[in-house]
Write a protein that holds these residues in place. Structure first.
Motif: not given
Length: 359
Positions: A99-124
């Motif tokens: 996730l820390r890779q430059n968000p302007e240079q690659h899409s984080g859609a899949a990882l953000l989908e994963l974090l959303a599915l985890w919900g509050p457990a993604s707080a870190p």
């Protein structure tokens, strides 16, 4: 088929994708799959890694770390949904550097989908998610922040800016999701009620109704326009309005017929139609939706439900639909819904998904 994929001798793209989507259907082969990891390239290991991850098996973690180190971490939304079976606490240390890779240079859609599915457990991951605000993945980032809730309270001002049209690239559906996320992170519904209510009154209803449904009785002031939209010409709007009306008022009587009318037993999986969503909402309503039970049982008993989803994705889509039907029936009429027994290989062969495989 699993053995063929593990030894890489007689397999195919279709076989690989059938195994990675199979989940519990191949759980008895977990030891074989785990033992096969690390003997090929990261690319050839991916189906087995995802198959193991989909079972929630922590033995997938070293392989996922190798994928991340090689800049080859699974990058599609369907893969993210499989990875969500792993505990967030175990997989987050692998995900955060990606996730820390430059968000302007690659899409984080899949990882953000994963974090959303985890919900509050993604707080870190809040600090990493914030970096996606103002990028092409802003909408997904706001969803994650809303799912995380109060641990993301530091983002409230930025979310308020998007909700009021002042955020970078604001427009389209951003205000409604931003206002909803703002409510979720600070607990004050005023902004969400204003922005999402205005959308419902203005005719852009489908962008506001799901958020009003989440607000529930807090959105009682918008009951009348929501009720009117249950007669909309758009199927998705009718479904979302029925859901919102039930969530706001607690009255299922007007909502159930609207939802049931959209449950087509001949649905082929076309994502443009809200059939599965209607089934899911009927399940949420539970016993008051008992009139839907015979139709849901009939659909569940069909030998083949979906035909539209493309190639390997069909298995995953059918499994998801079976889960939705089974869970809905269990809530509506407990003990009457039975999912078909897993029969992965016959189903795959019948649908023409495998072109070569080995016993």
């Amino acid at each position: 088929m699993v053995k063929a994929v593990c030894d890489r001798t007689h397999t195919s793209w279709d076989a690989d994708h059938a195994v990675l989507q199979a989940g519990a259907a191949v759980a008895t082969h977990a030891d074989l799959i785990a033992g096969s990891l690390g003997h090929g390239s990261a690319y050839s290991d991916e189906p087995l890694t995802l198959a193991l991850a989909g079972m929630g098996d922590l033995r997938a973690l070293p392989a996922l770390q190798r994928h991340a180190d090689a800049n080859g971490f699974p990058s599609s939304r369907p893969h993210a949904r499989i990875l969500a079976a792993l505990p967030a606490a175990e997989l987050l240390p692998v995900v955060l550097p990606v996730l820390r890779q430059n968000p302007e240079q690659h899409s984080g859609a899949a990882l953000l989908e994963l974090l959303a599915l985890w919900g509050p457990a993604s707080a870190p991951a809040v600090s990493e998610v914030i970096r996606y605000l103002g990028t092409a993945d802003t909408y997904d980032a706001m969803r994650v922040l809303g799912r995380i809730g109060p641990p993301a309270a530091a983002t409230a001002d930025r979310l308020a800016a998007y909700a009021t049209g002042r955020g970078q690239g604001a427009g389209g559906s951003y205000p409604r999701r931003a206002a909803w996320a703002h409510w979720r992170v600070i607990g004050d519904p005023a902004l969400a009620l204003d922005v999402c209510g205005a959308a419902v009154r203005s005719g852009t209803a489908s962008h506001g109704l799901p958020f009003l449904a989440d607000l529930g009785p807090l959105a009682a002031v918008h009951t009348t326009p929501v009720r009117r939209l249950m007669e909309s010409t758009g199927a998705w709007t009718r479904i979302y309005a029925a859901h919102a009306y039930w969530r706001i008022t607690g009255d299922p009587e007007p909502a159930v017929p609207v939802l049931l009318a959209e449950v087509d037993p001949a649905w082929d999986g076309d994502p443009a139609l809200p059939v599965r969503e209607a089934v899911r909402i009927l399940g949420q309503i539970g016993a008051p939706a008992v009139s839907a039970a015979p139709l849901l049982r009939r659909i569940l008993a069909q030998e083949e439900r979906l035909s539209r989803p493309w190639r390997g994705v069909r298995i995953l889509a059918d499994q998801a639909y079976v889960r939705t039907l089974t869970e809905a029936l269990e809530r509506i009429a407990p003990g009457t819904g039975t999912a078909p027994a897993p029969a992965l290989v016959p189903a795959v062969r019948q649908r023409g998904l495998l072109v070569r495989w080995s016993k």
